[in-house]
Design a protein around this motif. Structure first.
Motif, PDB file in Angstrom:
ATOM      1  N   ARG A 191       0.378  -1.277  -0.020  1.00  0.00           N
ATOM      2  CA  ARG A 191       0.068  -0.133   0.074  1.00  0.00           C
ATOM      3  C   ARG A 191       0.593   1.268  -0.183  1.00  0.00           C
ATOM      4  O   ARG A 191       0.862   1.752  -0.691  1.00  0.00           O
ATOM      5  N   TYR A 192       2.324   1.239   0.883  1.00  0.00           N
ATOM      6  CA  TYR A 192       2.823   2.346   0.798  1.00  0.00           C
ATOM      7  C   TYR A 192       3.816   2.342  -0.815  1.00  0.00           C
ATOM      8  O   TYR A 192       3.366   4.018  -1.589  1.00  0.00           O
ATOM      9  N   ALA A 193       3.735   1.705  -1.043  1.00  0.00           N
ATOM     10  CA  ALA A 193       4.703   1.828  -2.427  1.00  0.00           C
ATOM     11  C   ALA A 193       3.527   2.071  -3.708  1.00  0.00           C
ATOM     12  O   ALA A 193       4.329   3.040  -4.010  1.00  0.00           O
ATOM     13  N   HIS A 215       5.547  -2.892  -5.770  1.00  0.00           N
ATOM     14  CA  HIS A 215       5.422  -3.786  -4.563  1.00  0.00           C
ATOM     15  C   HIS A 215       6.216  -2.877  -3.293  1.00  0.00           C
ATOM     16  O   HIS A 215       7.335  -3.310  -3.320  1.00  0.00           O
ATOM     17  N   GLY A 216       5.552  -3.723  -2.011  1.00  0.00           N
ATOM     18  CA  GLY A 216       6.654  -3.228  -0.626  1.00  0.00           C
ATOM     19  C   GLY A 216       7.786  -3.885  -0.581  1.00  0.00           C
ATOM     20  O   GLY A 216       8.077  -5.341  -1.170  1.00  0.00           O
ATOM     21  N   GLY A 217       7.903  -3.844   0.652  1.00  0.00           N
ATOM     22  CA  GLY A 217       9.702  -4.856   1.405  1.00  0.00           C
ATOM     23  C   GLY A 217      10.314  -3.966   1.207  1.00  0.00           C
ATOM     24  O   GLY A 217       9.835  -2.816   2.062  1.00  0.00           O
ATOM     25  N   MET A 218      11.881  -4.173   1.249  1.00  0.00           N
ATOM     26  CA  MET A 218      12.264  -3.376   1.975  1.00  0.00           C
ATOM     27  C   MET A 218      12.753  -2.107   0.485  1.00  0.00           C
ATOM     28  O   MET A 218      12.727  -2.097  -0.502  1.00  0.00           O
ATOM     29  N   LYS A 219      12.871  -0.758   1.274  1.00  0.00           N
ATOM     30  CA  LYS A 219      12.307   0.828   0.397  1.00  0.00           C
ATOM     31  C   LYS A 219      13.509   1.179   0.145  1.00  0.00           C
ATOM     32  O   LYS A 219      14.435   1.109  -0.796  1.00  0.00           O
ATOM     33  N   ASN A 220      14.495   1.334   1.469  1.00  0.00           N
ATOM     34  CA  ASN A 220      16.160   2.143   0.897  1.00  0.00           C
ATOM     35  C   ASN A 220      16.902   1.581   2.453  1.00  0.00           C
ATOM     36  O   ASN A 220      16.577   1.035   3.603  1.00  0.00           O
ATOM     37  N   TRP A 221      18.277   1.651   2.547  1.00  0.00           N
ATOM     38  CA  TRP A 221      18.831   1.895   3.897  1.00  0.00           C
ATOM     39  C   TRP A 221      19.720   3.563   3.691  1.00  0.00           C
ATOM     40  O   TRP A 221      19.869   4.178   2.437  1.00  0.00           O
TER      41      TRP A 221
END
Length: 279
Positions: A191-193, A215-221
């Motif tokens: 939903r965020y993505a 889709h979602g998951g790891m967005k950034n480091w």
């Protein structure tokens, strides 16, 4: 690998404090839990939106302190309250609430293509954090913290949850100089993505961008550094100047969004400079 490298760099940089701690009997008690308050203000160079390759200058403020053994601090547009009092020795457990706002693409953006997409609403996020802090690894005043932040939008914006693991290390190099480093990552939902980086066929037609459904998951480091230099006293009181910088890398499906891959950049930089006063 990145977590290990960050910890090693911070520990090596902290080594000069060892000799000063042993040689100077006037140093304050490292377990002092008296009340304190710091207020800071300055300016920062930040991306126009997360994923942009355009930058803007913005003023900012920050606070941190301790009252009756409970600590509080701000990070960006978020306020943290640690309700667990620090023990006089041993491991320090950290936990408490987080409140803040997320203001991504709520107004005009510099890129005409991205600006043609619908604006987003301000997200009002609440949640909590929990972690553990180890003191005295290289000197009596350093701190290595491992923390997990979880916040959820309770407004009518992305309406989803963000999970952020953090590793922070900080130490004084002397009574007047402090350095810190941190490493973190954001994990988001579908939903965020879709809310911040998705483009429907109709939106893409109007903006001149291809449709996309990330889709979602790891967005950034993100890797961040900080240096604070006292001007009128020492690190426990008076006026000081500070500088901070960070580099983050957008990854995964979100990095392939046209507003990042075509119109922006996966690499995101931030720099800040300001003054702080500790009471």
């Amino acid at each position: 690998m990145l977590r290990t490298a960050t910890a090693l760099i911070a520990l090596i940089a902290a080594m000069p404090a060892l000799a000063q701690t042993a040689a100077d009997p006037t140093l304050p008690n490292p377990n002092d839990q008296s009340d304190t308050f710091t207020i800071a203000a300055g300016g920062a160079l930040v991306p126009d939106y997360e994923g942009s390759n355009d930058y803007e200058f913005t003023p900012f403020g920050a606070i941190r302190g301790r009252v009756s053994g409970m600590s509080f601090f701000s990070r960006g547009t978020y306020l943290y309250l640690d309700v667990v009092r620090r023990p006089t020795s041993g491991i320090d457990f950290d936990a408490g609430p987080i409140v803040g706002v997320r203001r991504e693409r709520i107004n005009h953006t510099k890129d005409d293509f991205v600006d043609a997409l619908p604006n987003r609403k301000t997200a009002f996020e609440v949640g909590g954090f929990a972690g553990v802090t180890f003191h005295g690894l290289t000197n009596p005043y350093d701190a290595l913290s491992i923390r997990l932040d979880v916040v959820h939008d309770i407004g009518n914006a992305h309406e989803s949850t963000i999970v952020t693991p953090n590793i922070d290390f900080g130490t004084p190099l002397s009574k007047r100089t402090y350095i810190g480093a941190s490493l973190s990552a954001d994990f988001v939902s579908n939903r965020y993505a879709d809310y911040y980086y998705g483009i429907s066929p109709a939106e893409g037609f109007i903006a001149g961008l291809p449709a996309d459904n990330p889709h979602g998951g790891m967005k950034n480091w993100k890797l961040s550094t900080l240096i604070n230099q006292s001007i009128t006293g020492d690190l426990t009181h008076g006026l000081s100047i500070f500088g901070a910088g960070s580099y983050s890398r957008i990854v995964g499906s979100i990095a392939d969004s046209p507003i990042v891959d075509d119109r922006g950049s996966r690499s995101q930089w931030q720099a800040a400079l300001g003054l702080a006063y500790t009471f």
